[in-house]
Write a protein that holds these residues in place. Structure first.
Motif, PDB file in Angstrom:
ATOM      1  N   SER A 378       0.840  -1.194   0.000  1.00  0.00           N
ATOM      2  CA  SER A 378       0.000   0.000   0.000  1.00  0.00           C
ATOM      3  C   SER A 378       0.871   1.239   0.000  1.00  0.00           C
ATOM      4  CB  SER A 378      -0.922  -0.017   1.218  1.00  0.00           C
ATOM      5  OG  SER A 378      -1.739   1.135   1.232  1.00  0.00           O
ATOM      6  N   LEU A 379       0.252   2.343  -0.410  1.00  0.00           N
ATOM      7  CA  LEU A 379       0.948   3.617  -0.447  1.00  0.00           C
ATOM      8  C   LEU A 379       0.244   4.611   0.458  1.00  0.00           C
ATOM      9  CD1 LEU A 379       1.607   3.913  -4.283  1.00  0.00           C
ATOM     10  CD2 LEU A 379       3.190   3.133  -2.520  1.00  0.00           C
ATOM     11  N   PRO A 380       0.936   5.589   0.971  1.00  0.00           N
ATOM     12  CA  PRO A 380       0.314   6.592   1.848  1.00  0.00           C
ATOM     13  C   PRO A 380      -0.835   7.305   1.135  1.00  0.00           C
ATOM     14  CG  PRO A 380       2.711   6.743   1.973  1.00  0.00           C
ATOM     15  CD  PRO A 380       2.396   5.793   0.850  1.00  0.00           C
ATOM     16  N   GLY A 381      -1.964   7.387   1.813  1.00  0.00           N
ATOM     17  CA  GLY A 381      -3.114   8.075   1.261  1.00  0.00           C
ATOM     18  C   GLY A 381      -3.900   7.278   0.245  1.00  0.00           C
ATOM     19  N   MET A 382      -3.545   6.028   0.076  1.00  0.00           N
ATOM     20  CA  MET A 382      -4.206   5.194  -0.942  1.00  0.00           C
ATOM     21  C   MET A 382      -5.542   4.673  -0.409  1.00  0.00           C
ATOM     22  SD  MET A 382      -2.539   1.967  -2.940  1.00  0.00           S
ATOM     23  CE  MET A 382      -3.369   1.191  -4.313  1.00  0.00           C
ATOM     24  N   ASP A 383      -6.489   4.506  -1.310  1.00  0.00           N
ATOM     25  CA  ASP A 383      -7.798   3.950  -0.954  1.00  0.00           C
ATOM     26  C   ASP A 383      -7.595   2.577  -0.296  1.00  0.00           C
ATOM     27  OD1 ASP A 383     -10.365   3.066  -0.758  1.00  0.00           O
ATOM     28  OD2 ASP A 383     -10.786   3.020  -2.904  1.00  0.00           O
ATOM     29  N   PRO A 384      -8.155   2.351   0.903  1.00  0.00           N
ATOM     30  CA  PRO A 384      -7.909   1.068   1.596  1.00  0.00           C
ATOM     31  C   PRO A 384      -8.493  -0.135   0.871  1.00  0.00           C
ATOM     32  CG  PRO A 384      -9.591   2.376   2.742  1.00  0.00           C
ATOM     33  CD  PRO A 384      -8.988   3.270   1.701  1.00  0.00           C
ATOM     34  N   ASP A 385      -9.408   0.068  -0.080  1.00  0.00           N
ATOM     35  CA  ASP A 385      -9.981  -1.059  -0.831  1.00  0.00           C
ATOM     36  C   ASP A 385      -9.091  -1.512  -1.975  1.00  0.00           C
ATOM     37  OD1 ASP A 385     -12.213  -1.171   0.775  1.00  0.00           O
ATOM     38  OD2 ASP A 385     -13.345   0.239  -0.459  1.00  0.00           O
ATOM     39  N   TRP A 386      -7.968  -0.830  -2.183  1.00  0.00           N
ATOM     40  CA  TRP A 386      -7.064  -1.158  -3.291  1.00  0.00           C
ATOM     41  C   TRP A 386      -5.634  -1.277  -2.773  1.00  0.00           C
ATOM     42  CZ3 TRP A 386      -8.636  -1.782  -8.436  1.00  0.00           C
ATOM     43  CH2 TRP A 386      -9.991  -1.495  -8.670  1.00  0.00           C
ATOM     44  N   LEU A 387      -4.846  -2.063  -3.495  1.00  0.00           N
ATOM     45  CA  LEU A 387      -3.428  -2.198  -3.231  1.00  0.00           C
ATOM     46  C   LEU A 387      -2.669  -2.115  -4.551  1.00  0.00           C
ATOM     47  CD1 LEU A 387      -3.435  -5.190  -0.689  1.00  0.00           C
ATOM     48  CD2 LEU A 387      -3.020  -2.786  -0.137  1.00  0.00           C
ATOM     49  N   ILE A 388      -1.385  -1.908  -4.440  1.00  0.00           N
ATOM     50  CA  ILE A 388      -0.523  -1.984  -5.617  1.00  0.00           C
ATOM     51  C   ILE A 388      -0.033  -3.426  -5.729  1.00  0.00           C
ATOM     52  CG2 ILE A 388       1.593  -1.197  -6.733  1.00  0.00           C
ATOM     53  CD1 ILE A 388      -0.573   0.868  -6.665  1.00  0.00           C
ATOM     54  N   GLY A 389      -0.257  -4.035  -6.881  1.00  0.00           N
ATOM     55  CA  GLY A 389       0.166  -5.402  -7.094  1.00  0.00           C
ATOM     56  C   GLY A 389       1.280  -5.492  -8.116  1.00  0.00           C
ATOM     57  N   GLU A 390       2.227  -6.391  -7.881  1.00  0.00           N
ATOM     58  CA  GLU A 390       3.342  -6.600  -8.795  1.00  0.00           C
ATOM     59  C   GLU A 390       3.415  -8.071  -9.170  1.00  0.00           C
ATOM     60  OE1 GLU A 390       7.050  -5.244  -7.399  1.00  0.00           O
ATOM     61  OE2 GLU A 390       6.502  -3.119  -7.339  1.00  0.00           O
ATOM     62  N   ARG A 391       3.589  -8.306 -10.461  1.00  0.00           N
ATOM     63  CA  ARG A 391       3.814  -9.659 -10.974  1.00  0.00           C
ATOM     64  C   ARG A 391       4.908  -9.552 -12.032  1.00  0.00           C
ATOM     65  NH1 ARG A 391      -1.143 -11.035 -12.808  1.00  0.00           N
ATOM     66  NH2 ARG A 391      -0.642  -9.998 -14.770  1.00  0.00           N
ATOM     67  N   GLY A 392       6.130  -9.883 -11.603  1.00  0.00           N
ATOM     68  CA  GLY A 392       7.252  -9.704 -12.515  1.00  0.00           C
ATOM     69  C   GLY A 392       7.498  -8.227 -12.758  1.00  0.00           C
ATOM     70  N   ASN A 393       7.466  -7.836 -14.038  1.00  0.00           N
ATOM     71  CA  ASN A 393       7.659  -6.438 -14.406  1.00  0.00           C
ATOM     72  C   ASN A 393       6.345  -5.682 -14.511  1.00  0.00           C
ATOM     73  OD1 ASN A 393      10.446  -6.824 -14.582  1.00  0.00           O
ATOM     74  ND2 ASN A 393      10.306  -7.510 -16.734  1.00  0.00           N
ATOM     75  N   GLN A 394       5.234  -6.327 -14.235  1.00  0.00           N
ATOM     76  CA  GLN A 394       3.922  -5.685 -14.348  1.00  0.00           C
ATOM     77  C   GLN A 394       3.476  -5.146 -13.001  1.00  0.00           C
ATOM     78  OE1 GLN A 394       1.539  -8.888 -15.907  1.00  0.00           O
ATOM     79  NE2 GLN A 394       1.954  -8.314 -18.041  1.00  0.00           N
ATOM     80  N   LYS A 395       2.896  -3.946 -13.014  1.00  0.00           N
ATOM     81  CA  LYS A 395       2.396  -3.301 -11.809  1.00  0.00           C
ATOM     82  C   LYS A 395       1.012  -2.727 -12.103  1.00  0.00           C
ATOM     83  CE  LYS A 395       6.981  -1.769 -10.236  1.00  0.00           C
ATOM     84  NZ  LYS A 395       7.770  -0.570  -9.839  1.00  0.00           N
ATOM     85  N   GLY A 396       0.244  -2.562 -11.041  1.00  0.00           N
ATOM     86  CA  GLY A 396      -1.063  -1.934 -11.205  1.00  0.00           C
ATOM     87  C   GLY A 396      -1.909  -2.082  -9.960  1.00  0.00           C
ATOM     88  N   LYS A 397      -3.005  -1.345  -9.928  1.00  0.00           N
ATOM     89  CA  LYS A 397      -3.927  -1.438  -8.801  1.00  0.00           C
ATOM     90  C   LYS A 397      -4.690  -2.763  -8.862  1.00  0.00           C
ATOM     91  CE  LYS A 397      -6.340   2.194  -9.649  1.00  0.00           C
ATOM     92  NZ  LYS A 397      -7.376   3.208  -9.479  1.00  0.00           N
TER      93      LYS A 397
END
Length: 407
Positions: A378-397
């Motif tokens: 998670s990131l500061p100030g981010m919506d608690p219903d979402w997270l940042i996900g990483e799979r290899g070189n791919q990132k996204g909510k």
């Protein structure tokens, strides 16, 4: 009403004699014609089929309609051969209440929008439930009910007739046995040499007459026994054929059971799909609602743009929408996330298992496949219903509701 008194008296006499005979058989005081083992197995299987079919039918009715008053109403309509009126399902009623509440709260508010979406899904769930109940009643309950009200009544009727034929047969056997015993006794008395000087000749004549009378009675009893045996055998064959038809009933009920399972599978698959779509919509709405809530709050007053930029912008880009200030570089503009600019924190990352497939709505989200493992944070100030996900070189909510966070 004209009654036939003689027939009524005759039927009453037969009833009481059979009742006495049946009671004597239960007490072991009279002989009973036993059926063969195969026939007894057919009778037992028929009884099991009837009893379990009734239980399965009643419990399935409870499953489809938990309300006992509604079941009684449907039963009365069915017995009166009238069409059961259409009834609103609980899901459809809930959808109606949610829609009306959204109208009062304001369809443009976050709560009103969510109520409308959830209400629409509940309406679809209610319609799917209605279709499932109709399909299950037609393809599963109706065949079971037809068996109990049709085939089983015929079997029960023929079994009662067979029981009466057996009682008649046993009565004829008992009558023949008594006649033969009396004939033998009379024959013994007739074989004795009479002493015409000590006894009167009339006694000898009466013994010979009684012996002839009992011989006639034996012949008559044997004739009745042959007729009764023929009727019993014929009725036993009819009943046997009906009992063997239970195998066909099992095959038919097996086919109906497969159709019931298929209907139930389709129903739950539809419910799952509707809820999955609703979950995706609510996941998108949650970010929109946070963004709207933050955008309505005016930014803090600042004396100069550079000072404001140094005070408000965090070191790492955030997901929620933040105001854009002229002259200040901002990597998160109008709520758009650039995954390439997101840096994972030094600590706080976790592994998560994906519970359901998820299709990314835009380039800021990460598409997911069920059962795969990803890294989230998670990131500061981010919506608690979402997270940042990483799979290899791919990132996204990614939505939190689609994940199982692992320690």
């Amino acid at each position: 009403m004209d009654f036939n008194v003689k027939k009524l008296a005759s039927d009453a006499g037969v009833f009481f004699s059979r009742a006495m005979q049946f009671t004597e058989e239960k007490l072991g005081q009279a002989e009973k014609t036993e059926l063969d083992a195969h026939f007894e197995n057919l009778l037992a299987r028929a009884d099991y089929t009837k009893n379990w079919t009734e239980k399965i039918l009643r419990q399935t009715e409870v499953l489809l309609q938990p309300n006992p008053s509604a079941r009684v109403e449907e039963f009365l309509y069915e017995k009166l051969d009238r069409k059961v009126p259409s009834r609103v399902t609980n899901g459809e009623l809930l959808a109606q209440y949610m829609t009306e509440a959204a109208s009062d709260f304001g369809p443009g508010t976050p709560y009103g929008k969510t109520l409308i979406k959830v209400g629409e899904t509940q309406r679809r769930l209610g319609a799917a439930e209605r279709d499932f109940i109709h399909s299950a009643s037609l393809n599963f309950l109706t065949p079971l009910r037809n068996f109990l009200e049709g085939d089983w009544r015929t079997i029960s009727k023929e079994r009662r007739i067979l029981q009466n034929r057996r009682l008649d047969l046993d009565a004829c056997k008992a009558r023949l046995k008594k006649a033969k015993a009396a004939e033998a006794k009379a024959a013994c008395e007739g074989d004795a040499v009479p002493d015409f000087q000590e006894t009167r000749p009339r006694n000898y004549v009466l013994s010979a007459s009684a012996s002839a009378l009992w011989s006639d009675e034996v012949e008559k009893a044997e004739h009745e026994l042959r007729l009764t045996q023929t009727e019993f055998d014929r009725q036993a064959e009819v009943t046997r054929l009906l009992l063997e038809g239970i195998s066909s009933t099992h095959v038919n009920h097996l086919r109906c059971l497969h159709e019931f399972v298929e209907s139930q599978t389709n129903y739950y698959a539809q419910c799952y799909q509707y809820m999955l779509e609703l979950q995706k919509q609510l996941g998108r709405f949650s970010g929109t609602f946070v963004g709207n809530a933050e955008s309505t709050s005016p930014p803090a007053a600042a004396t100069s743009p550079p000072a404001v930029g140094a005070a408000t912008l965090p070191a790492v880009p955030t997901i929620p929408v933040v105001p854009t200030i002229v002259g200040v570089p901002n990597t998160v503009a109008e709520g758009v996330l650039n995954p390439n600019e997101v840096k994972p924190p030094a600590s706080g990352t976790r592994k998560a298992r994906v519970l359901y497939d998820y299709e990314a709505a835009d380039s800021t989200e990460l598409a997911l496949l069920a059962d795969e493992m990803i890294t989230v944070y998670s990131l500061p100030g981010m919506d608690p219903d979402w997270l940042i996900g990483e799979r290899g070189n791919q990132k996204g909510k990614v939505p939190v509701t689609y994940l199982e966070l692992l320690s």
